[in-house]
Design a protein around this motif. Sequence first.
Motif, mmCIF file in Angstrom:
data_model
loop_
_atom_site.group_PDB
_atom_site.id
_atom_site.type_symbol
_atom_site.label_atom_id
_atom_site.label_comp_id
_atom_site.label_asym_id
_atom_site.label_seq_id
_atom_site.Cartn_x
_atom_site.Cartn_y
_atom_site.Cartn_z
ATOM 1 N N ILE A 187 0.846 -1.200 0.000
ATOM 2 C CA ILE A 187 0.000 0.000 0.000
ATOM 3 C C ILE A 187 0.881 1.249 0.000
ATOM 4 C CG2 ILE A 187 -1.773 1.259 1.267
ATOM 5 C CD1 ILE A 187 -2.470 -1.504 2.558
ATOM 6 N N VAL A 188 0.527 2.209 -0.855
ATOM 7 C CA VAL A 188 1.215 3.503 -0.832
ATOM 8 C C VAL A 188 0.173 4.597 -0.594
ATOM 9 C CG1 VAL A 188 2.431 5.213 -2.221
ATOM 10 C CG2 VAL A 188 3.150 2.840 -2.294
ATOM 11 N N TRP A 189 0.403 5.394 0.426
ATOM 12 C CA TRP A 189 -0.490 6.527 0.716
ATOM 13 C C TRP A 189 0.067 7.764 0.042
ATOM 14 C CZ3 TRP A 189 -5.015 5.735 3.266
ATOM 15 C CH2 TRP A 189 -5.147 4.517 3.953
ATOM 16 N N ASN A 191 -1.613 10.808 0.023
ATOM 17 C CA ASN A 191 -2.119 12.008 0.688
ATOM 18 C C ASN A 191 -2.703 13.043 -0.265
ATOM 19 O OD1 ASN A 191 -1.519 11.351 3.465
ATOM 20 N ND2 ASN A 191 0.622 11.503 2.845
ATOM 21 N N LYS A 198 1.938 12.437 -9.021
ATOM 22 C CA LYS A 198 2.262 11.668 -7.821
ATOM 23 C C LYS A 198 1.654 10.269 -7.887
ATOM 24 C CE LYS A 198 2.664 12.663 -2.929
ATOM 25 N NZ LYS A 198 2.133 13.442 -1.808
ATOM 26 N N GLU A 201 3.848 8.190 -10.011
ATOM 27 C CA GLU A 201 5.061 7.806 -9.282
ATOM 28 C C GLU A 201 4.765 6.653 -8.329
ATOM 29 O OE1 GLU A 201 7.835 8.648 -10.057
ATOM 30 O OE2 GLU A 201 7.627 10.549 -11.095
ATOM 31 N N ALA A 202 3.603 6.757 -7.653
ATOM 32 C CA ALA A 202 3.227 5.697 -6.719
ATOM 33 C C ALA A 202 3.049 4.375 -7.461
ATOM 34 C CB ALA A 202 1.947 6.076 -5.984
ATOM 35 N N ALA A 205 6.401 2.975 -8.275
ATOM 36 C CA ALA A 205 7.050 2.421 -7.086
ATOM 37 C C ALA A 205 6.478 1.042 -6.772
ATOM 38 C CB ALA A 205 6.856 3.366 -5.903
ATOM 39 N N ASP A 354 1.339 -3.312 5.851
ATOM 40 C CA ASP A 354 1.485 -1.870 6.017
ATOM 41 C C ASP A 354 1.038 -1.450 7.415
ATOM 42 O OD1 ASP A 354 1.878 0.801 4.910
ATOM 43 O OD2 ASP A 354 -0.291 1.021 5.059
ATOM 44 N N VAL B 249 9.436 11.172 -4.508
ATOM 45 C CA VAL B 249 9.544 9.835 -5.096
ATOM 46 C C VAL B 249 10.018 8.821 -4.060
ATOM 47 C CG1 VAL B 249 10.792 8.474 -6.791
ATOM 48 C CG2 VAL B 249 9.887 10.708 -7.425
ATOM 49 N N GLN B 251 9.741 8.810 -0.826
ATOM 50 C CA GLN B 251 8.791 8.412 0.216
ATOM 51 C C GLN B 251 7.771 7.419 -0.327
ATOM 52 O OE1 GLN B 251 5.431 9.362 0.997
ATOM 53 N NE2 GLN B 251 4.965 11.160 -0.248
ATOM 54 N N LEU B 252 7.427 7.573 -1.624
ATOM 55 C CA LEU B 252 6.497 6.601 -2.220
ATOM 56 C C LEU B 252 7.162 5.230 -2.314
ATOM 57 C CD1 LEU B 252 4.998 8.832 -5.051
ATOM 58 C CD2 LEU B 252 3.918 8.199 -2.900
ATOM 59 N N GLN B 255 7.374 3.585 1.051
ATOM 60 C CA GLN B 255 6.104 2.969 1.444
ATOM 61 C C GLN B 255 5.890 1.645 0.737
ATOM 62 O OE1 GLN B 255 2.414 5.138 1.775
ATOM 63 N NE2 GLN B 255 3.508 7.052 1.558
ATOM 64 N N GLY B 263 4.652 9.120 5.701
ATOM 65 C CA GLY B 263 4.520 9.762 4.401
ATOM 66 C C GLY B 263 4.201 11.242 4.493
ATOM 67 N N GLN B 264 3.322 11.599 5.433
ATOM 68 C CA GLN B 264 2.925 13.004 5.540
ATOM 69 C C GLN B 264 4.130 13.884 5.832
ATOM 70 O OE1 GLN B 264 1.443 10.459 7.096
ATOM 71 N NE2 GLN B 264 -0.768 10.742 7.280
ATOM 72 N N SER B 267 6.231 14.310 2.846
ATOM 73 C CA SER B 267 5.608 15.188 1.857
ATOM 74 C C SER B 267 5.860 16.643 2.202
ATOM 75 C CB SER B 267 4.103 14.942 1.791
ATOM 76 O OG SER B 267 3.842 13.620 1.431
#
Lengths: 358, 304
Positions: A187-189, A191, A198, A201-202, A205, A354, B249, B251-252, B255, B263-264, B267
């Motif tokens: 899982i990627v958060w 936000n 973004k 990018e997620a 990843a 996660d 990138v 931080q993604l 995760q 993550g916050q 960011s």
Amino acid sequence: MRILRGALSAVLALGIGAAQAQEKKPGEKLKVGFVYVGPVADYGYSFQHDQSRKALAAALGDKVETSFLENVPEADSERSIESLARSGHGLIFTTSFGFMEPTLKVAKKFPKLKFEHATGYKRSPNVSTYSARFYEGRYICGEIAGRLSKTGTLGYIASFPIPEVVSGINAFMLGAQSVNPNIKLKIVWVNTWFDPGKEAEAAKALLAQGADILSQHTDSAAPLQEAEKQGKLAFGQSSDQMRFAPKAQLTSIVDDWDGYVIAEAKAVLDGTWKSHDTWGGIKDGMVVLAPFANMPDDVKAKAEASKKAIADGTLHPFHGPVIKQDGTEAVKAGETAPDPMILGMNWYVKGIEDKLPQ
Amino acid sequence: MIQMVLVTIVAAATPLMIAALGELVAERAGVLNLGVEGMMVLGAATGFAVAVETGSTLLGAAAGAGAGLALAALFGILTVVLSANQVASGLAMTILGLGLSGLVGASYVGLKREPAPHLNLAGLTDLPGIGRLVFGQDGFVYLAFALVAGVWWFLWRTRAGLILRAIGDDHTATHALGLKVRRVRFRAVLFGGACAGLAGAYLSLAYTPFWAPAMTAGRGWIALALVVFASWRPLRVLAGAMLFGGATVLQLHAQAAGLGLPGQALSALPYLATILALVLLSLGKRQGGSLAPAALGRVFTPHR
């Protein structure tokens, strides 16, 4: 639309229409306003809501007048909602979770107007809430992903850790586990609800970490496109996004608000409107799955069967035993999770590695 | 794997770099342009629309830059020629750009096209380790790096660059010397707008090759922070863009890899880094002075 917003603010500043909510005269059209968090052209969540606005205009064209504000930031939504309230709207739909408190605040100021808030849980005498059981669709997506994954690893792009998103992740995982108990979910958060860059990018990843099927709870088609580019599979979000990824989209959970929006407007017109909570699912036609594609026929048939089973009530995504991540039992064997539990879900099911952001 | 991450970091940094370089030149000339986000998103819409109509990525990129330039021209007329307030005009440009981009892009929503082609040199691109990173990017990336060098050379190695910086520091004195304050400023603003538009075109033509309203998602504002972070120096813009892009990138990826990083917090890193950089640099440099061009944001009205 920003121009409309500007004009509305200008009206506000001039003090025109600053009087209390106007009584509707007989024969006068009901003005129905919609507040969207994203652009109507996102081909996702806000787009689907706007489809229902158009359906409403088509169904009750001579009795209603519709308008909408798009790209309304959640933090600054009170002003936008109030501008609709002050400009003679009798029924206002606020369509994002983050609009909850602002909606209640404005509703208190305008007790004669009716408000409809999507995906929230707080009501008042003139605020109804409505939402869809998206988790039903996500369970079926999970089953499909579990059957099709070659790497045994699925990816999930999540927006914010609110119950709707968390219950979606859990349902997806339970669906996947029901066909492959050893399936892994990454899982990627991100936000955000909408940031194509973004989200892409997620997706990159997750794919780099070995996920071969992506699911998302964000609103742009960028993750689907990334999956398509890399020859992987993915689920669309909120509306049918086949056009972006004809070789990658398996299905998409489509929100269909048409019936609800029309019924509520009718109730206001008839004077029978009451504050209430609606939570519709596959059975009610509020959650629709886009045509299954890019999968073998047997997987397709099983997905159709699950859809039918959920609609007639023989299958429930949160049917016990449901075990939490920490090993405690959330739902006993033979029981199903009560709605308040699903609506307040703030824990992961067992098997998800996660850590839920708090 | 590491190369793949580095490639995505460069891709994420490129739009920030291009937009920030343009803004840097405008601010060095003394004009604070808060309309970067608007010019960027208009560039994204126009670039995509033209690329779809003509089938040419190159024309799309040029149109994107042109759209940014046109909006910047309006901004320049307001602030440089008519001496309007720069902050208010800039914010107006952002709102106008967002609105106009929706109009321009309306009929292109939901279309998709192939991303901008990547360089492919026989032998070099397939080099293990660095091949794709150095020889396999798209044209925008190489252009961004060329821009860094070009802007640095212009500002510090040419007479025109010296004049531009002098005007940004003291418009009254430079005006008294007979230098064309308003002409230089207007051109700097145009350059800034063209860069912002080009950065937007990169988003809709190469990064995520489709158009969606508000797809810049605040990158124009990050570019503005980046100029401050870089203390108005082009080479630091390069480093800062990599840091800002890298923070997003990485931080993604962290995760996805299951590392328990918040993550916050990551960011927010670019903004925290900007504040920190401001504090450190203003402590370290001149006593009580500021690193910003002295006349930044101040309206210039020539005596007649």
